[in-house]
Scaffold this active site. Sequence first.
Site: not given
Ligand code: 13P
Length: 250
Positions: A9-11, A96, A166, A172, A212, A233-234
């Site tokens: 998920n690149w956000k 989010e 999640e 994050g 994470s 995410g990250g």
């Molecule tokens: P992180 O891996 O950055 O914690 O984000 C997780 C996330 O929200 C994936 O949708």
Amino acid sequence: MRTPIIAGNWKMNKTPAEAKALVSELKPLVKNASATVVVCVPAIDVYAVKEEIAGSNIHLGVQNVHFKESGAYTGELSAAMLKEAGVEYVIIGHSERRQYFGETDATVNLRTLAAVKAGLIPIICVGERKEEREAGYTDALVEYQTLIALNGLSEEEIKGVVIAYEPVWAIGTGLTATDEQANETIGVIRAAIERKYGKAVADAVRIQYGGSMNPKNVKGLMAQSEIDGGLIGGASLKAPDFSLVVNYDK
Ligand code: 13P
């Protein structure tokens, strides 16, 4: 047996040129993956990424979809638009979006119905906040979020959806649910699906962990019986890191 699914998920990261460069680097690194590999990109990146991943084992996803077919909804994208553009997966109800954009369980359900109707595979996000876990509401909350999201789908349709557990406090933050916590709560989600829709449906649904997840903790999480993949995410923003997560079994 469920095929594991690892999705990035690149956000709100990566311009089209940056997106193209990232998937170009990623392609050779994940070509032997045994998991389904998905990148959920900003909608503006769809065409650049689609062109770059053509012929590879990387699947294309986005991060939201509107629930109406068309009309006066400024700034929104319909499921049919995404489908025609070559999108296969769509994240729905990410925390989010719930936190910053007024997403509710009711709109998550509407978006899920619209996505499935158009032939997109929803990745439905559920998960508790820190206060909710501390107050002992995790199980009740994730059960409710899951069943509301699926309401109105047929059993066959539910078999094809992906759910991402999640925990909001793990997103994050560098805090990961322990392997056991993640496995237990995903087990609760699967049990809720089984109670309502039966064992065959519950056994078919793929349920990811997200929060994470990274090259260091992926193996432990993926070794758990209920965890069918990850929503990253990250660690999905750099090809070497994401490929290490994807290739957790290598
Ligand atoms: P992180 O891996 O950055 O914690 O984000 C997780 C996330 O929200 C994936 O949708």
